[in-house]
Design an enzyme around this catalytic site. Structure first.
Site, PDB file in Angstrom:
ATOM      1  N   TYR A 263     -12.352  74.521   7.991  1.00 36.78           N
ATOM      2  CA  TYR A 263     -12.271  75.758   8.334  1.00 36.78           C
ATOM      3  C   TYR A 263     -14.137  76.449   8.127  1.00 36.78           C
ATOM      4  O   TYR A 263     -14.234  77.066   7.312  1.00 36.78           O
ATOM      5  CB  TYR A 263     -11.359  76.596   7.492  1.00 36.78           C
TER       6      TYR A 263
ATOM      7  N   HIS B   4     -20.774  73.761   4.618  1.00 33.30           N
ATOM      8  CA  HIS B   4     -19.789  73.097   5.487  1.00 33.30           C
ATOM      9  C   HIS B   4     -21.153  72.008   5.829  1.00 33.30           C
ATOM     10  O   HIS B   4     -22.095  70.834   6.400  1.00 33.30           O
ATOM     11  CB  HIS B   4     -18.551  73.089   5.621  1.00 33.30           C
TER      12      HIS B   4
ATOM     13  N   GLN C 201     -22.672  71.414  -4.146  1.00 39.00           N
ATOM     14  CA  GLN C 201     -22.150  71.776  -5.414  1.00 39.00           C
ATOM     15  C   GLN C 201     -21.550  73.205  -5.592  1.00 39.00           C
ATOM     16  O   GLN C 201     -21.822  73.400  -7.521  1.00 39.00           O
ATOM     17  CB  GLN C 201     -24.107  72.751  -5.678  1.00 39.00           C
ATOM     18  N   LYS C 202     -21.663  74.404  -4.792  1.00 41.34           N
ATOM     19  CA  LYS C 202     -20.340  74.949  -4.779  1.00 41.34           C
ATOM     20  C   LYS C 202     -19.431  74.503  -5.941  1.00 41.34           C
ATOM     21  O   LYS C 202     -18.526  75.480  -7.267  1.00 41.34           O
ATOM     22  CB  LYS C 202     -19.982  75.550  -3.793  1.00 41.34           C
ATOM     23  N   ASP C 203     -18.638  73.146  -5.601  1.00 40.03           N
ATOM     24  CA  ASP C 203     -17.934  72.817  -6.358  1.00 40.03           C
ATOM     25  C   ASP C 203     -18.103  71.890  -7.696  1.00 40.03           C
ATOM     26  O   ASP C 203     -17.576  70.393  -7.013  1.00 40.03           O
ATOM     27  CB  ASP C 203     -15.925  71.896  -5.399  1.00 40.03           C
TER      28      ASP C 203
ATOM     29  N   ILE D  37     -24.940  77.605  -0.759  1.00 35.21           N
ATOM     30  CA  ILE D  37     -24.541  78.486   0.606  1.00 35.21           C
ATOM     31  C   ILE D  37     -24.023  79.730   0.094  1.00 35.21           C
ATOM     32  O   ILE D  37     -23.076  79.886  -0.142  1.00 35.21           O
ATOM     33  CB  ILE D  37     -24.455  77.937   1.761  1.00 35.21           C
TER      34      ILE D  37
ATOM     35  N   SER E 230     -14.475  79.036   2.240  1.00 40.30           N
ATOM     36  CA  SER E 230     -13.089  79.473   3.405  1.00 40.30           C
ATOM     37  C   SER E 230     -12.214  79.847   2.861  1.00 40.30           C
ATOM     38  O   SER E 230     -11.098  80.577   3.590  1.00 40.30           O
ATOM     39  CB  SER E 230     -11.954  78.392   3.805  1.00 40.30           C
ATOM     40  N   ARG E 231     -12.173  80.395   1.066  1.00 37.98           N
ATOM     41  CA  ARG E 231     -10.635  81.328   1.191  1.00 37.98           C
ATOM     42  C   ARG E 231     -11.962  83.077   0.930  1.00 37.98           C
ATOM     43  O   ARG E 231     -10.786  83.951   0.956  1.00 37.98           O
ATOM     44  CB  ARG E 231     -11.172  80.778  -0.137  1.00 37.98           C
TER      45      ARG E 231
END
Lengths: 283, 283
Positions: A32, A37, A148-150, A176, A186-187
């Site tokens: 997704y 990504h 870096q989001k996670d 981003i 994606s969520r």
């Protein structure tokens, strides 16, 4: 671009590339795909001769009450995005290909998973470490790309690679965001229109925290309190955590110094969203 | 033959070999090498262009009350044995080279370690899986060699390699015995002369079990009971366990069928010795 479904196919493709002396980048994803990504894929295409994108919604990293079944999937759209961005292979295995009968091994660590998202998602990082370890062994990339989001995931993967002597360079890439600041995820499709509007409070609180530090504030509790107040002002936001930790140990800090992660997880209806900022105060 | 102490040295040596298209075998050991290890090295030299023997007494696989400090060490003798047997490199790292500050990752599995030696040595196989995983990542061998004497370890390593998609062939090699039948072990030096004589009861019980099965007995409990009776007839023997299990799952069996492991651990004074036999009843 090829879509490969089995470990053996990926392995022989990568071996063929390596025989030609080509470098390989891996972008592990749950599919997704969005512009977040895409930025990872773009970076990999830039830095490597060949790029593999794995698209696998990994059952092992979802808790029993989490959104494994409803997690969004759209392989056709993913394939288009990968192809136009320059990826060479999508690895898209079925769960049965990744977890064969009798499967019982796992990779985990002490400390780093026992904070932030790990507290409310106790099996999550064990599942992440295990599947990423498997993907690294299958693809044997020169470099692998994570957002870096996670941020906790990024710290954990970097630690795993060092501790287990995996010969892979981990490349972390910036968050981003949508035009209004919401971190791409994606969520985000779980958000109802009013929740979508409300969720912009996360990136606003990130900016607030960054500004306070830029203005000289070094008391982590004060910064977190101010960010929580701001998020709390949004009635649809249900805070899981807002915390400042050391980026390398994931331990809470009182004073803003060293390599700092300020991270949050907040629920809006069915969606549990995360956002963060990282600062290296030594620089 | 070279003795290398750092991960980087081993890695660049192996990379140089791979560039030349040479295959690499790894024999992981804790040193104090005997003819059992030698048979593994010989097999590796036979099957690969280059052979690395790791000599590392791994602290992580010893429990707090176990023999980490007293475990026998003799690198000079090990080096001679490796050289005369045709090994190309000994990898002999210090614990600090393998476990750097902040180390917190581990590899483990559910089920297989919860039987036999794992019951009295609860941290053992977590330490074994982790260090072997690290050694595999450092050396990236085509094949790795393990003795059947540590049958549970062999089963666990084979499982780890399958589960984590490590691209390595695991070669199990038969038990090497003294003239009177005692399985070769570095821990045999703990035996006082009278214990050394007494310890031959282990291989006698192995023969008894094998003979009973050859004679048609299929009741696992009866075979184990007869073996325990025989070992118990030796006053210096203190039985930890004698068990028949499925070789792939390590679960106890009632009837001798399929892939069977009959394993034992017995104390003689300070030495805890193991022995076993494996039968594939399908063949």
């Amino acid at each position: 671009m090829k879509i490969l479904k089995t470990v053996d196919e990926v392995r022989s493709q990568v071996k063929a590339w390596k025989k030609e002396g080509l470098s390989v980048g891996l972008v592990p994803t749950m599919g997704y795909l969005h512009e977040g990504h895409q930025s990872l894929i773009r970076k990999s295409v830039e830095q490597n001769d060949r790029t593999v994108v794995s698209v696998f919604v990994n059952p092992m990293q979802f808790g029993p009450t989490e959104d494994l079944e409803s997690y969004p999937r759209d392989l056709d759209a993913d394939a288009k995005l990968c192809e136009t961005t320059g990826a060479d292979v999508i690895f898209h295995p079925e769960p049965e290909e990744m977890y064969k009968p009798g499967f019982c091994s796992y990779v985990n660590m002490t400390g780093l998973p026992d904070a932030l998202c790990g507290l409310t998602r106790p099996v999550h990082f064990k599942g992440v470490c295990t599947v990423v370890n498997k993907l690294f062994n299958i693809v044997q990339p020169d470099r692998a790309y994570f957002g870096q989001k996670d941020a906790q995931q990024l710290a954990i993967i970097m630690r795993m690679v060092i501790d287990l002597n995996m010969d892979i360079e981990i490349v972390g890439c910036p968050i981003i965001r949508e035009a209004d600041g919401l971190a791409k995820s994606s969520r985000n499709i779980y958000l109802k229109p009013e929740e979508r509007q409300a969720a912009v409070i996360l990136s606003k609180s990130v900016k607030l925290g960054q500004q306070m530090i830029a203005d000289g504030e070094r008391d982590a509790k004060k910064i977190v309190a101010a960010m929580k107040d701001l998020i709390g002002s949004e009635p649809l936001a249900d805070i899981d955590y807002v915390e400042m930790v050391d980026m390398d140990t994931m331990k809470s800090i009182d004073i803003v110094e060293g390599h700092v992660l300020c991270a949050m997880a907040v629920r809006f209806g069915k969606a549990r969203l995360i956002d963060n900022f990282i600062l290296d105060m030594n620089k």
